[in-house]
Design a protein around this motif. Structure first.
Motif, PDB file in Angstrom:
ATOM      1  N   ARG A 119     -16.712 132.383  72.816  1.00 24.50           N
ATOM      2  CA  ARG A 119     -15.463 131.900  73.592  1.00 24.50           C
ATOM      3  C   ARG A 119     -14.232 131.890  72.848  1.00 24.50           C
ATOM      4  NH1 ARG A 119     -15.186 126.166  73.581  1.00 24.50           N
ATOM      5  NH2 ARG A 119     -16.133 125.880  71.585  1.00 24.50           N
ATOM      6  N   PRO A 120     -13.260 132.134  73.594  1.00 22.85           N
ATOM      7  CA  PRO A 120     -11.694 132.391  72.968  1.00 22.85           C
ATOM      8  C   PRO A 120     -11.494 131.533  71.890  1.00 22.85           C
ATOM      9  CG  PRO A 120     -11.620 132.228  75.429  1.00 22.85           C
ATOM     10  CD  PRO A 120     -13.038 131.812  75.133  1.00 22.85           C
ATOM     11  N   GLN A 121     -10.764 131.955  70.875  1.00 22.31           N
ATOM     12  CA  GLN A 121     -10.253 130.967  69.695  1.00 22.31           C
ATOM     13  C   GLN A 121      -9.182 130.206  69.919  1.00 22.31           C
ATOM     14  OE1 GLN A 121      -9.324 133.174  65.900  1.00 22.31           O
ATOM     15  NE2 GLN A 121      -8.949 134.863  67.184  1.00 22.31           N
ATOM     16  N   ARG A 122      -8.380 129.406  69.374  1.00 19.20           N
ATOM     17  CA  ARG A 122      -7.223 128.706  69.734  1.00 19.20           C
ATOM     18  C   ARG A 122      -6.188 129.033  68.860  1.00 19.20           C
ATOM     19  NH1 ARG A 122      -6.343 123.738  70.083  1.00 19.20           N
ATOM     20  NH2 ARG A 122      -5.260 123.929  71.862  1.00 19.20           N
ATOM     21  N   PHE A 123      -6.339 129.337  67.358  1.00 15.93           N
ATOM     22  CA  PHE A 123      -5.347 129.429  66.381  1.00 15.93           C
ATOM     23  C   PHE A 123      -5.288 131.022  65.826  1.00 15.93           C
ATOM     24  CE2 PHE A 123      -6.995 125.140  66.155  1.00 15.93           C
ATOM     25  CZ  PHE A 123      -5.695 124.411  66.344  1.00 15.93           C
ATOM     26  N   GLY A 124      -5.910 131.847  66.567  1.00 16.93           N
ATOM     27  CA  GLY A 124      -5.967 133.287  66.040  1.00 16.93           C
ATOM     28  C   GLY A 124      -6.359 133.563  64.629  1.00 16.93           C
ATOM     29  N   GLU A 138     -10.304 137.319  71.092  1.00 17.72           N
ATOM     30  CA  GLU A 138      -9.669 136.838  72.046  1.00 17.72           C
ATOM     31  C   GLU A 138      -9.046 135.453  71.780  1.00 17.72           C
ATOM     32  OE1 GLU A 138     -10.898 135.490  76.389  1.00 17.72           O
ATOM     33  OE2 GLU A 138     -12.459 136.415  75.245  1.00 17.72           O
ATOM     34  N   VAL A 139      -8.043 135.191  72.361  1.00 19.23           N
ATOM     35  CA  VAL A 139      -7.484 133.749  72.206  1.00 19.23           C
ATOM     36  C   VAL A 139      -7.178 133.065  73.558  1.00 19.23           C
ATOM     37  CG1 VAL A 139      -5.295 132.924  71.301  1.00 19.23           C
ATOM     38  CG2 VAL A 139      -6.259 134.655  70.162  1.00 19.23           C
ATOM     39  N   GLU A 140      -7.574 131.886  73.326  1.00 22.84           N
ATOM     40  CA  GLU A 140      -7.128 130.850  74.349  1.00 22.84           C
ATOM     41  C   GLU A 140      -5.436 130.531  74.738  1.00 22.84           C
ATOM     42  OE1 GLU A 140      -8.066 126.386  74.547  1.00 22.84           O
ATOM     43  OE2 GLU A 140      -9.988 127.371  75.216  1.00 22.84           O
ATOM     44  N   GLU A 141      -5.084 130.548  75.846  1.00 19.34           N
ATOM     45  CA  GLU A 141      -3.498 130.435  75.920  1.00 19.34           C
ATOM     46  C   GLU A 141      -2.736 130.867  74.939  1.00 19.34           C
ATOM     47  OE1 GLU A 141      -3.433 125.926  75.930  1.00 19.34           O
ATOM     48  OE2 GLU A 141      -4.300 125.726  77.765  1.00 19.34           O
ATOM     49  N   PRO A 142      -2.683 132.391  75.053  1.00 17.34           N
ATOM     50  CA  PRO A 142      -2.057 133.126  73.723  1.00 17.34           C
ATOM     51  C   PRO A 142      -0.489 132.924  74.020  1.00 17.34           C
ATOM     52  CG  PRO A 142      -2.853 134.583  75.670  1.00 17.34           C
ATOM     53  CD  PRO A 142      -3.192 133.251  75.938  1.00 17.34           C
ATOM     54  N   ALA A 143       0.010 132.463  74.927  1.00 15.51           N
ATOM     55  CA  ALA A 143       1.637 132.058  75.067  1.00 15.51           C
ATOM     56  C   ALA A 143       1.783 130.945  73.859  1.00 15.51           C
ATOM     57  CB  ALA A 143       2.004 131.709  76.409  1.00 15.51           C
ATOM     58  N   GLN A 144       1.050 130.132  73.683  1.00 21.02           N
ATOM     59  CA  GLN A 144       1.402 128.742  72.792  1.00 21.02           C
ATOM     60  C   GLN A 144       0.755 129.169  71.411  1.00 21.02           C
ATOM     61  OE1 GLN A 144      -0.117 127.861  76.048  1.00 21.02           O
ATOM     62  NE2 GLN A 144       1.838 127.962  76.717  1.00 21.02           N
ATOM     63  N   LEU A 145       0.201 130.476  71.104  1.00 23.91           N
ATOM     64  CA  LEU A 145      -0.441 130.496  69.865  1.00 23.91           C
ATOM     65  C   LEU A 145       0.233 130.448  68.618  1.00 23.91           C
ATOM     66  CD1 LEU A 145      -3.168 131.591  68.147  1.00 23.91           C
ATOM     67  CD2 LEU A 145      -1.972 133.925  68.613  1.00 23.91           C
ATOM     68  N   GLU A 146       1.616 130.775  68.633  1.00 21.53           N
ATOM     69  CA  GLU A 146       2.226 130.739  67.308  1.00 21.53           C
ATOM     70  C   GLU A 146       2.761 129.357  67.358  1.00 21.53           C
ATOM     71  OE1 GLU A 146       2.671 133.013  65.145  1.00 21.53           O
ATOM     72  OE2 GLU A 146       2.243 134.737  66.078  1.00 21.53           O
TER      73      GLU A 146
END
Length: 197
Positions: A119-124, A138-146
């Motif tokens: 599954r996609p991770q959340r914090f990279g 792969e990251v979930e909701e990449p726009a909010q990652l930082e």
């Protein structure tokens, strides 16, 4: 603080790091998941389960800062024990909400579990070295990652990738072989149910 428990956790961490150092010195650490390392991780997970059964998560108030970080390292390395890691993640989430555990510990663990589950991770936090260099899994909701990374107390992702640029790169054949072995291992230990394959 429970000093005997702190000392036990530090001993588990030391055993993990000692075997890792030995295998790194002889060059065999990164040739797949070394059986000696896997055995240490399984033994340590068994001991950590006993601690979680009796005390819940061994946070800093219970075992001090060093003991709590040792417990986290043991849990983070329990990769062949999906149920142990998932249980620890649940306990960590409660402790983060109570302010007794730093969120970065939960971030690394949750990301590792998600990547193992496909599954996609959340914090990279989970990355790999490809023939083209380091990439973020792969990251979930990449726009909010930082924003999530900053909230968890993690450095910017660009800095982390920059730090990894000098890592040795595998050949395309080595990379494919490693990915195939990893996929088989994830099924074998139970991260991916056989029915999902």
């Amino acid at each position: 603080m429970l000093e005997h428990l702190r000392d036990s956790l530090l001993a588990l961490q030391q055993k993990d790091l000692s075997v890792r150092d030995e295998l790194e010195a002889d060059g065999s650490l990164f040739d797949g998941y070394h059986p000696r390392m896997a055995a240490v991780h399984r033994e340590n997970a068994r001991e950590l389960r006993k601690v979680m059964d009796e005390f819940g998560w061994p946070h800093e108030g219970l075992v001090g800062k060093e003991g709590a970080e040792a417990a986290w390292l043991v849990l983070q390395h329990s990769i062949g024990e999906p149920d142990c890691m998932r249980r620890g993640r649940d306990l960590l989430a409660v402790e983060v909400a109570a302010g007794r555990v730093p969120e970065w510990q939960f971030a690394y663990l949750d990301d590792r579990i998600r990547v193992f589950e496909g599954r996609p991770q959340r914090f990279g936090t989970q990355m790999e070295i490809t023939p083209d260099g380091p990439v973020v899994c792969e990251v979930e909701e990449p726009a909010q990652l930082e924003q999530r990374r900053q909230q968890a107390g993690l450095s910017p992702l660009t800095q982390r990738l920059k730090d990894m640029r000098s890592a040795p790169r595998p050949s395309p054949a080595e990379y494919q072989a490693r990915k195939s072995a990893e996929a088989a291992w994830r099924i074998e230990v139970g991260w991916i149910p056989v029915s999902d394959c």
